[in-house]
Design an enzyme around this catalytic site. Structure first.
Site, mmCIF file in Angstrom:
data_model
loop_
_atom_site.group_PDB
_atom_site.id
_atom_site.type_symbol
_atom_site.label_atom_id
_atom_site.label_comp_id
_atom_site.label_asym_id
_atom_site.label_seq_id
_atom_site.Cartn_x
_atom_site.Cartn_y
_atom_site.Cartn_z
ATOM 1 N N HIS A 73 -7.811 -30.378 -30.283
ATOM 2 C CA HIS A 73 -7.482 -31.604 -29.242
ATOM 3 C C HIS A 73 -8.455 -31.542 -28.049
ATOM 4 O O HIS A 73 -8.717 -32.654 -27.392
ATOM 5 C CB HIS A 73 -5.968 -31.231 -29.008
ATOM 6 C CG HIS A 73 -5.593 -32.275 -27.899
ATOM 7 N ND1 HIS A 73 -5.058 -32.184 -26.529
ATOM 8 C CD2 HIS A 73 -5.388 -33.797 -28.146
ATOM 9 C CE1 HIS A 73 -5.009 -33.352 -25.996
ATOM 10 N NE2 HIS A 73 -4.949 -34.202 -26.806
ATOM 11 N N GLU A 76 -11.602 -33.035 -28.999
ATOM 12 C CA GLU A 76 -11.184 -34.548 -29.279
ATOM 13 C C GLU A 76 -11.465 -35.352 -27.777
ATOM 14 O O GLU A 76 -12.163 -36.451 -27.875
ATOM 15 C CB GLU A 76 -9.874 -34.885 -29.813
ATOM 16 C CG GLU A 76 -9.540 -36.428 -29.686
ATOM 17 C CD GLU A 76 -8.176 -36.771 -29.524
ATOM 18 O OE1 GLU A 76 -7.926 -37.571 -28.820
ATOM 19 O OE2 GLU A 76 -7.203 -36.003 -30.121
ATOM 20 N N HIS A 77 -11.191 -34.755 -26.765
ATOM 21 C CA HIS A 77 -11.276 -35.501 -25.570
ATOM 22 C C HIS A 77 -12.852 -35.279 -25.400
ATOM 23 O O HIS A 77 -13.152 -36.367 -24.521
ATOM 24 C CB HIS A 77 -10.524 -34.602 -24.581
ATOM 25 C CG HIS A 77 -9.154 -34.771 -24.456
ATOM 26 N ND1 HIS A 77 -8.463 -35.470 -23.197
ATOM 27 C CD2 HIS A 77 -7.991 -34.911 -25.289
ATOM 28 C CE1 HIS A 77 -7.206 -35.817 -23.501
ATOM 29 N NE2 HIS A 77 -6.884 -35.364 -24.782
ATOM 30 N N GLU A 153 -1.427 -33.114 -19.603
ATOM 31 C CA GLU A 153 -0.969 -33.766 -20.656
ATOM 32 C C GLU A 153 0.340 -32.884 -21.402
ATOM 33 O O GLU A 153 1.297 -33.469 -21.622
ATOM 34 C CB GLU A 153 -1.872 -34.094 -21.713
ATOM 35 C CG GLU A 153 -1.464 -34.751 -22.975
ATOM 36 C CD GLU A 153 -2.569 -35.243 -23.933
ATOM 37 O OE1 GLU A 153 -2.048 -35.332 -25.201
ATOM 38 O OE2 GLU A 153 -3.802 -35.157 -23.574
#
Length: 459
Positions: A73, A76-77, A153
């Site tokens: 993840h 991905e950022h 997040e």
């Protein structure tokens, strides 16, 4: 599917998308292969001059190791933070200037990037994706800023939310050895110690054309899409992608229970039964029967759980059932609910199980089965209502080890499920041996700390 089960499935993919509701018809996708091992799948759909373009990498949180959870993840950022020819944020700016929209999502099984664009702009976004497949930059300061966004997040979506906390602990309890034990966003301690080199190592290990699938759906010509893919991706060299070792979950030998205490308005309980995943569309009839069983319990407004426990007996404010059988790893069948005043979570747990036991003992009538299968099949077909929905369906099948060519066959197999098969799986898989129960014990809401969503959140 009710909110709590939807929360569970959302926890398996950090994502954001929506599709339009347009009547869909069955279309056959065409498949091509570049010399570097990248698969190209194209489904032509001429209803509107738009295109969905997706790049799927077979690398998700299940490929991470202890100490580096959340890497898939986090990378991905970073995919939006610049390449050799693109400045940080420029990728998104260019897509917006073209009149399109874009985003990405990470799941336990894969990471995917997409753009929805007017058809004449397809080559432009394809070029952008090819650029970041091979030329991503890893700036230390950019990574430091972005990992703080990821940590916020995690706080905002999990640590400050009671239901996601329940599902995080449920997975960590149900799966002991399999990496589905870990949350997609990662454990906070791993995020705090993550480095930009960790992200680069992940990119170098998994981001290769021979570990990617391109899916294009919409108003396109399949052969022309293949030519564009050859032009922009064909020269990218393949890599020696690691072979994932078997990560089998040991057999569960008894019920597991876990409790979460968190500020919340209502108590809540969720039951996770380990059941078979769909590995072979032709042979795995139990998986299709479990799909139908979930629909009987919670597939429409007047399905059994809601009709009995909410509307008639009024012992629950909400109830649900869920079964997602397409995955690289093991899967569970979920029952959940929020008890009404005067009902405890322990009582609701028994009542939820009693509805499955009733099917195990009495079966289902042909009339109910016919009605439920019609609803279930319609839901499968409605997933194709949007150009984007079609691309999603193809990509998920491919990433899970199932060919996109079997999509229509799944519907045929669902139609063929018998009442006897539904009764048989209800009898076989809902005992105590492979059950994990997670319960939310609400604390006063005054203890909850309100926090705004983190800046820079993409999903």
């Amino acid at each position: 599917m009710k909110f709590r089960i939807a929360s569970m499935l959302a926890a398996w993919a950090l994502c954001c998308f929506q599709g339009s509701a347009v009547a869909a018809e069955t279309r056959t996708a065409q498949e091509f292969m570049l010399n570097n091992g990248m698969k190209i799948i194209v489904r032509e759909d001429r209803r509107a001059p738009t295109v969905a373009h997706m790049i799927w990498y077979k690398a998700g949180s299940m490929d991470e190791q202890n100490g580096t959870t959340g890497l898939a993840h986090a990378l991905e950022h970073m995919m939006f933070k610049g390449t050799k020819t693109l400045k940080p944020g420029e990728f998104s700016q260019r897509v917006a200037a073209l009149g399109g929209r874009e985003n990405a999502f990470t799941s336990k099984d894969y990471t995917a990037y997409f753009q929805q664009i007017e058809k004449s702009k397809l080559e432009s976004v394809m070029s952008l994706e090819a650029e970041r497949m091979v030329n991503l930059k890893f700036d230390k300061d950019e990574f430091a800023r972005e990992i703080r966004v990821v940590m916020e997040e995690r706080r905002w979506r999990t640590e400050d939310q009671p239901i996601p906390q329940v599902y995080e602990l449920l997975n960590a309890t149900a799966f002991i050895a399999h990496p589905y034990h870990h949350p997609i966003v990662g454990w906070m301690a791993d995020l705090q110690s993550m480095t930009v080199q960790d992200a680069k190592n992940w990119y170098d290990r998994w981001y290769a054309p021979n570990n990617a699938v391109m899916v294009v759906t919409g108003d396109v010509d399949a052969k022309q899409v293949f030519k564009l893919a050859q032009k922009h991706f064909g020269k990218i060299p393949r890599k020696a992608v690691p072979t994932t070792r078997p990560q089998e979950e040991p057999e569960q030998r008894g019920m597991r229970r876990v409790v979460v205490k968190a500020p919340a308005e209502n108590p809540y309980v969720v039951l996770a039964f380990k059941v078979p995943a769909l590995r072979d569309v032709e042979k795995d009839d139990e998986s299709h029967a479990l799909d139908v069983l979930a629909a009987i319990l919670d597939g429409y407004d007047n399905a059994r759980l809601n009709a009995k426990l909410v509307r008639t007996d009024k012992v629950a404010n909400s109830v649900g059932a869920g079964y997602s059988n397409v995955a690289r790893g093991p899967v569970t069948f979920l029952l959940d609910g929020t008890p009404a005043n005067g009902t405890t979570t322990e009582q609701l747990e028994k009542l939820l199980r009693a509805e499955v036991e009733r099917i195990a003992k009495e079966g289902v009538s042909e009339q109910e089965l016919k009605r439920v299968k019609a609803q279930l099949v319609a839901g499968q077909i409605y997933k194709r209502d949007s150009i984007f929905g079609q691309a999603m369906e193809i990509g998920v099948m491919e990433m899970s080890g199932l060919s996109h060519t079997k999509i229509d066959r799944v519907i045929e197999k669902l139609r063929a499920v018998t009442a006897e098969q539904v009764q048989a799986v209800a009898q076989k898989y809902f005992g105590d041996e492979a059950l994990t129960v997670a319960t939310l014990v609400p604390l006063p809401l005054s203890e909850k700390k309100a926090a705004p969503p983190p800046k820079g959140l993409r999903h």
